[in-house]
Scaffold this motif. Structure first.
Motif, PDB file in Angstrom:
ATOM      1  N   ALA A 169       0.821  -1.214   0.000  1.00 15.54           N
ATOM      2  CA  ALA A 169       0.000   0.000   0.000  1.00 15.54           C
ATOM      3  C   ALA A 169       0.853   1.260   0.000  1.00 15.54           C
ATOM      4  CB  ALA A 169      -0.929  -0.005   1.209  1.00 15.54           C
ATOM      5  N   ASP A 170       2.023   1.219   0.631  1.00 12.28           N
ATOM      6  CA  ASP A 170       2.872   2.407   0.701  1.00 12.28           C
ATOM      7  C   ASP A 170       3.421   2.788  -0.671  1.00 12.28           C
ATOM      8  OD1 ASP A 170       2.481   2.599   3.429  1.00 12.28           O
ATOM      9  OD2 ASP A 170       4.230   1.359   3.902  1.00 12.28           O
ATOM     10  N   ARG A 171       3.810   1.771  -1.465  1.00 11.42           N
ATOM     11  CA  ARG A 171       4.390   2.049  -2.779  1.00 11.42           C
ATOM     12  C   ARG A 171       3.374   1.959  -3.917  1.00 11.42           C
ATOM     13  NH1 ARG A 171      10.281  -0.707  -3.340  1.00 11.42           N
ATOM     14  NH2 ARG A 171       9.929   0.177  -5.402  1.00 11.42           N
ATOM     15  N   GLY A 172       2.184   1.406  -3.626  1.00 16.93           N
ATOM     16  CA  GLY A 172       1.149   1.333  -4.642  1.00 16.93           C
ATOM     17  C   GLY A 172       1.444   0.316  -5.733  1.00 16.93           C
ATOM     18  N   ASP A 173       2.155  -0.780  -5.422  1.00 18.44           N
ATOM     19  CA  ASP A 173       2.415  -1.821  -6.410  1.00 18.44           C
ATOM     20  C   ASP A 173       2.366  -3.174  -5.713  1.00 18.44           C
ATOM     21  OD1 ASP A 173       4.721  -1.970  -4.916  1.00 18.44           O
ATOM     22  OD2 ASP A 173       6.096  -1.496  -6.547  1.00 18.44           O
ATOM     23  N   THR A 174       2.674  -4.240  -6.449  1.00 15.06           N
ATOM     24  CA  THR A 174       2.765  -5.574  -5.857  1.00 15.06           C
ATOM     25  C   THR A 174       4.190  -6.081  -6.026  1.00 15.06           C
ATOM     26  OG1 THR A 174       2.098  -6.687  -7.905  1.00 15.06           O
ATOM     27  CG2 THR A 174       0.351  -6.091  -6.363  1.00 15.06           C
ATOM     28  N   TYR A 175       4.593  -6.937  -5.094  1.00 18.25           N
ATOM     29  CA  TYR A 175       5.950  -7.458  -5.142  1.00 18.25           C
ATOM     30  C   TYR A 175       5.930  -8.978  -4.994  1.00 18.25           C
ATOM     31  CZ  TYR A 175       5.439  -7.730  -0.072  1.00 18.25           C
ATOM     32  OH  TYR A 175       4.988  -8.029   1.195  1.00 18.25           O
ATOM     33  N   MET A 176       6.899  -9.655  -5.633  1.00 15.54           N
ATOM     34  CA  MET A 176       6.988 -11.109  -5.573  1.00 15.54           C
ATOM     35  C   MET A 176       7.301 -11.540  -4.140  1.00 15.54           C
ATOM     36  SD  MET A 176       6.628 -13.487  -7.927  1.00 15.54           S
ATOM     37  CE  MET A 176       7.175 -12.750  -9.460  1.00 15.54           C
ATOM     38  N   ARG A 177       6.422 -12.398  -3.577  1.00  9.19           N
ATOM     39  CA  ARG A 177       6.606 -12.822  -2.191  1.00  9.19           C
ATOM     40  C   ARG A 177       7.093 -14.264  -2.085  1.00  9.19           C
ATOM     41  NH1 ARG A 177       7.625 -14.483   1.993  1.00  9.19           N
ATOM     42  NH2 ARG A 177       6.859 -13.891   4.056  1.00  9.19           N
ATOM     43  N   VAL A 178       6.535 -15.183  -2.897  1.00  8.19           N
ATOM     44  CA  VAL A 178       6.938 -16.593  -2.820  1.00  8.19           C
ATOM     45  C   VAL A 178       6.681 -17.252  -4.175  1.00  8.19           C
ATOM     46  CG1 VAL A 178       4.678 -17.345  -1.975  1.00  8.19           C
ATOM     47  CG2 VAL A 178       6.690 -18.738  -1.476  1.00  8.19           C
ATOM     48  N   PHE A 220      13.423 -12.863 -11.619  1.00  4.97           N
ATOM     49  CA  PHE A 220      11.989 -13.075 -11.572  1.00  4.97           C
ATOM     50  C   PHE A 220      11.490 -13.123 -10.123  1.00  4.97           C
ATOM     51  CE2 PHE A 220       8.179 -15.790 -11.621  1.00  4.97           C
ATOM     52  CZ  PHE A 220       7.426 -15.143 -12.580  1.00  4.97           C
ATOM     53  N   GLN A 221      12.282 -13.723  -9.233  1.00  6.50           N
ATOM     54  CA  GLN A 221      11.863 -13.903  -7.839  1.00  6.50           C
ATOM     55  C   GLN A 221      11.875 -12.599  -7.050  1.00  6.50           C
ATOM     56  OE1 GLN A 221      14.596 -16.891  -6.484  1.00  6.50           O
ATOM     57  NE2 GLN A 221      13.808 -18.455  -7.897  1.00  6.50           N
ATOM     58  N   THR A 222      12.491 -11.555  -7.577  1.00  6.65           N
ATOM     59  CA  THR A 222      12.528 -10.259  -6.889  1.00  6.65           C
ATOM     60  C   THR A 222      11.781  -9.176  -7.662  1.00  6.65           C
ATOM     61  OG1 THR A 222      14.635  -9.736  -7.958  1.00  6.65           O
ATOM     62  CG2 THR A 222      14.727 -10.788  -5.778  1.00  6.65           C
ATOM     63  N   LEU A 223      10.915  -9.581  -8.581  1.00  6.15           N
ATOM     64  CA  LEU A 223      10.230  -8.645  -9.459  1.00  6.15           C
ATOM     65  C   LEU A 223       9.143  -7.867  -8.707  1.00  6.15           C
ATOM     66  CD1 LEU A 223       9.934  -7.740 -12.444  1.00  6.15           C
ATOM     67  CD2 LEU A 223       8.221  -9.553 -12.719  1.00  6.15           C
ATOM     68  N   ARG A 224       8.984  -6.595  -9.062  1.00  9.22           N
ATOM     69  CA  ARG A 224       7.872  -5.769  -8.579  1.00  9.22           C
ATOM     70  C   ARG A 224       7.013  -5.393  -9.776  1.00  9.22           C
ATOM     71  NH1 ARG A 224       8.937  -3.935  -3.144  1.00  9.22           N
ATOM     72  NH2 ARG A 224       6.918  -2.865  -3.245  1.00  9.22           N
ATOM     73  N   LEU A 225       5.676  -5.406  -9.585  1.00  7.86           N
ATOM     74  CA  LEU A 225       4.745  -5.155 -10.672  1.00  7.86           C
ATOM     75  C   LEU A 225       3.929  -3.896 -10.370  1.00  7.86           C
ATOM     76  CD1 LEU A 225       3.397  -8.803 -11.152  1.00  7.86           C
ATOM     77  CD2 LEU A 225       5.247  -7.700 -12.397  1.00  7.86           C
ATOM     78  N   GLY A 279      -1.307  -1.975 -13.184  1.00  6.89           N
ATOM     79  CA  GLY A 279      -1.601  -1.740 -14.584  1.00  6.89           C
ATOM     80  C   GLY A 279      -0.529  -2.224 -15.530  1.00  6.89           C
ATOM     81  N   ALA A 280       0.657  -2.616 -15.047  1.00 11.66           N
ATOM     82  CA  ALA A 280       1.742  -3.063 -15.913  1.00 11.66           C
ATOM     83  C   ALA A 280       1.779  -4.583 -15.953  1.00 11.66           C
ATOM     84  CB  ALA A 280       3.079  -2.533 -15.399  1.00 11.66           C
ATOM     85  N   GLY A 281       1.907  -5.149 -17.162  1.00  8.40           N
ATOM     86  CA  GLY A 281       1.955  -6.594 -17.302  1.00  8.40           C
ATOM     87  C   GLY A 281       0.620  -7.229 -16.964  1.00  8.40           C
ATOM     88  N   LEU A 282       0.560  -8.560 -17.099  1.00  9.42           N
ATOM     89  CA  LEU A 282      -0.685  -9.268 -16.779  1.00  9.42           C
ATOM     90  C   LEU A 282      -1.012  -9.138 -15.290  1.00  9.42           C
ATOM     91  CD1 LEU A 282      -1.888 -12.654 -18.121  1.00  9.42           C
ATOM     92  CD2 LEU A 282      -1.849 -12.307 -15.652  1.00  9.42           C
ATOM     93  N   GLY A 283       0.004  -9.309 -14.434  1.00  6.84           N
ATOM     94  CA  GLY A 283      -0.233  -9.216 -12.999  1.00  6.84           C
ATOM     95  C   GLY A 283      -0.649  -7.833 -12.565  1.00  6.84           C
ATOM     96  N   GLY A 284      -0.042  -6.788 -13.159  1.00  9.94           N
ATOM     97  CA  GLY A 284      -0.429  -5.429 -12.817  1.00  9.94           C
ATOM     98  C   GLY A 284      -1.848  -5.121 -13.236  1.00  9.94           C
ATOM     99  N   LEU A 285      -2.285  -5.715 -14.358  1.00 12.29           N
ATOM    100  CA  LEU A 285      -3.654  -5.520 -14.802  1.00 12.29           C
ATOM    101  C   LEU A 285      -4.639  -6.228 -13.880  1.00 12.29           C
ATOM    102  CD1 LEU A 285      -5.526  -4.309 -16.892  1.00 12.29           C
ATOM    103  CD2 LEU A 285      -5.196  -6.343 -18.321  1.00 12.29           C
ATOM    104  N   VAL A 321      -5.466  -8.133  -1.539  1.00 12.85           N
ATOM    105  CA  VAL A 321      -4.323  -8.655  -0.800  1.00 12.85           C
ATOM    106  C   VAL A 321      -3.131  -8.898  -1.722  1.00 12.85           C
ATOM    107  CG1 VAL A 321      -3.492 -10.507   0.687  1.00 12.85           C
ATOM    108  CG2 VAL A 321      -5.855  -9.708   0.888  1.00 12.85           C
ATOM    109  N   GLY A 322      -3.390  -9.442  -2.907  1.00 12.52           N
ATOM    110  CA  GLY A 322      -2.297  -9.753  -3.822  1.00 12.52           C
ATOM    111  C   GLY A 322      -2.821 -10.489  -5.044  1.00 12.52           C
ATOM    112  N   VAL A 323      -1.930 -11.191  -5.758  1.00 13.11           N
ATOM    113  CA  VAL A 323      -2.293 -11.935  -6.966  1.00 13.11           C
ATOM    114  C   VAL A 323      -1.635 -13.309  -6.923  1.00 13.11           C
ATOM    115  CG1 VAL A 323      -2.252 -11.973  -9.497  1.00 13.11           C
ATOM    116  CG2 VAL A 323      -2.437  -9.774  -8.285  1.00 13.11           C
TER     117      VAL A 323
END
Length: 625
Positions: free
Chosen positions: A101-110, A119-124, A127-133, A182-184
């Protein structure tokens, strides 16, 4: 044959697992002779297979839910989710991102099945990429070939990580709990194997289980933390309650803010300072640092929580606002608590923080009571002064009685000051002026000025105690004071008020803001402004040293001055008028300069000297007649 068709139609609507073998035999026998019957048999078989697969999936979901319920921490829950999802879907990779919520994006957790560190440290970003959409729309999406799919906003970071992992097909679904994102959860393959709506629905069921389990695990952790915090809070409350009793005892025994500061300093083993709203210390205990950044401390004291907050300065300073009834009364500063050898202050424990809060609260009550008492006294004194100044002649007996009750000896000499300053500084100036006269002075505001009545017979000295110039650091700090007196209030103060007002206005008109003066200090301007012009005093103040020299030495410096100015400051013409050699006149100004000062020929000073000479001559003529 018609009966067989009816049976097949009935089974197509109510097929179950027990009819599968019979349907296989019927379908095989009828496919050749009757194509419609064969098609119905195949449809029924497909429905039965889907039902069995759904039953298997539901059984697996129940087992997954049971496994997730047994996990007690967030990391274990997330690992179990992706591991079981990968096994159930049979995909190459399963991974889960969480919302930040602080950065307004999602990050790879597991991840499960991933081999790429990038790939394991990717942030989305949303709206970017399939996961961001998926994160932005809160709806599932899937693609059989992610690379080049125009439905998604591709970024270099995402495409590089996906390419390094070798992922081709992706399916993602949001983790939602009561509309809380919560996440994707993702499933992916390294080949162009397409995902179906059934795959997306199964992944969505897993995501729902995952979201609920994740939120419940977080809440359990929060509950455990809250219980631990409650234990610490209980101890802190007990410690603060003891401190509160101690502070209350200090007040009940007649103590003031200084006693509270001392009690707090002794409890915490540090120094304490209490400032009023004007940043003036009203109490202190211990060695308060000389270089303390009070401005920074006061900025930190504006913390909306109202709790003490750390101010980063030498020794480690803490600050707490002193507030009562929603009114800010001052600031409490403390530091040097458990200081380390390098000067850094130790952190305060919860109990110590509560102790500081209790001290600030008790100090606020003491200051509030004192403030109200002072306000009542100031109001009475201001009303008494206003009554005195409103009296046209000698004040009435009731007014004199009231002044006596306020500690004013109306038959003793007093001075009156009219002070001009920035409007925002009047309140502070009035408090400062009140300290000069103590219980024998009166202070009030009238016509945009602070008016002060003080016992004494030297208006010039009294005004100098309040006057101050402005500065580059504080251009609004100037206080200009007009003074009058001495006079006795029993005879009225109207004339003194008028004279003090004229003096302060003269100072401002002469561009002398920040100074103090009485009419006698303003030279010829004072003669014009004073209610009782002291001509003899003015002349003596300007020419006295010259007159004394002539009387003592038998010289004629006064005549030389008159001739010098009458001749237009020409030594030659003055010598002719005096019937002396020009060298004699040329030597005398040097002697005059030692008596009147080196600036006696400056235009402003010269004007004063010439006026004094004219008044001296008029006075001499009057006496001669």
């Amino acid at each position: 044959m018609r009966t067989v068709l009816d049976l097949l139609r009935l089974l197509a609507g109510r097929a179950d697992g027990d009819a599968s073998d019979e349907l296989d035999r019927v379908a095989a026998g009828l496919a050749v002779s009757d194509p419609e019957a064969g098609a119905l048999a195949l449809r029924i078989r497909s429905v039965m297979d889907a039902g069995r697969r759904r039953e298997s999936e539901l059984t697996a979901l129940v087992e997954i839910a049971r496994d997730l319920a047994s996990e007690s921490d967030t990391g274990s829950v997330l690992t179990a989710i992706v591991r079981r999802a990968r096994a159930l879907l049979g995909t190459d990779v399963v991974y889960l991102t969480l919302y930040d919520a602080d950065r307004g994006d999602t990050y790879m957790r597991v991840t499960s099945g991933s081999v790429s560190r990038r790939f394991q440290t990717l942030r989305l970003p949303l709206g970017a990429g399939l996961g961001g959409l998926v994160a932005a729309s809160r709806t599932p999406h899937w693609t059989g070939r992610y690379a080049g799919d125009p439905r998604y906003r591709h970024t270099e970071a995402i495409d590089t990580a996906v390419g390094e992992e070798g992922i081709v097909a992706i399916c993602g679904t949001p983790l939602l709990v009561d509309d809380e994102f919560v996440g994707v959860l993702f499933a992916a393959n390294r080949s162009a194997r397409p995902f179906t709506p059934d795959d997306a629905a199964l992944l969505g069921s897993l995501a729902a289980l995952a979201a609920v389990s994740l939120v419940q695990t977080r809440r359990l952790a929060d509950t455990a933390d809250a219980l631990e915090a409650l234990r610490g809070a209980h101890a802190a409350i007990a410690e603060a309650a003891d401190a509160h009793d101690r502070f209350a005892g200090v007040v009940l025994e007649g103590g003031d803010v200084g006693d509270i500061a001392e009690a707090l300093g002794r409890l915490l083993g540090g120094w304490v300072a209490v400032l009023d709203l004007d940043r003036t210390p009203v109490a202190r205990y211990g060695p308060v640092p000389a270089g303390l950044d009070v401005a920074a401390a006061l900025r930190r004291a504006e913390d909306p929580s109202g709790r003490p907050v750390v101010v980063p300065c030498a020794g480690g300073t803490w600050v707490a606002p002193v507030v009562a009834g929603g009114q800010r009364l001052g600031t409490l500063l403390l530091g040097g608590i458990g200081a380390e050898p390098d000067g850094a202050g130790a952190e305060l424990s919860p109990g110590q923080i509560r102790t500081v809060e209790r001290a600030a609260m008790v100090a606020a009550l003491v200051l509030l009571f004192a403030q109200r008492a002072d306000e009542t006294d100031r109001r009475d004194r201001a009303d008494g002064l206003a009554e005195l100044l409103a009296a046209a002649g000698s004040p009435r007996t009731a007014t004199l009685t009231r002044l006596a009750g306020l500690g004013v000896s109306a038959r003793r000499p007093h001075v009156l000051l009219v002070c001009r300053c920035h409007p925002a500084r009047r309140r502070a100036l009035a408090r400062e002026a009140a300290t000069l006269g103590g219980r024998s002075g009166l202070v009030g505001e009238q016509d945009g000025a602070v008016v002060v009545l003080l016992p004494g017979d030297d208006p010039t000295a009294a005004g100098a105690r309040l006057a101050r110039p402005a500065s580059e650091q504080d251009p609004d700090a100037h206080v200009t004071v007009g003074a009058a007196g001495p006079f006795r209030p029993a005879g009225g103060a109207v004339a003194a008020l008028a004279e003090a007002r004229r003096s302060v206005e003269a100072l401002l008109a002469l561009d002398r803001a920040g100074e103090s003066a009485a009419a006698c200090d303003l030279g010829f301007a004072g003669l014009l402004l004073g209610d009782r012009p002291d001509v003899a005093g003015y002349v003596a103040g300007i020419l006295g040293p010259v007159a004394e020299h002539d009387a003592r030495r038998g010289s004629e410096l006064m005549r030389t001055l008159e001739a010098y100015y009458a001749a237009g400051a020409s030594p030659t013409r003055a010598a002719t008028a005096l019937h002396v050699h020009v060298n004699t006149v040329a030597q005398r100004p040097e002697r005059i300069g030692t008596l009147l000062g080196p600036d006696w020929q400056h235009p402003d000073r010269s004007l004063e000297v010439q006026l004094a000479l004219r008044l001296h001559r008029l006075g001499s003529s009057g006496r001669g007649s």
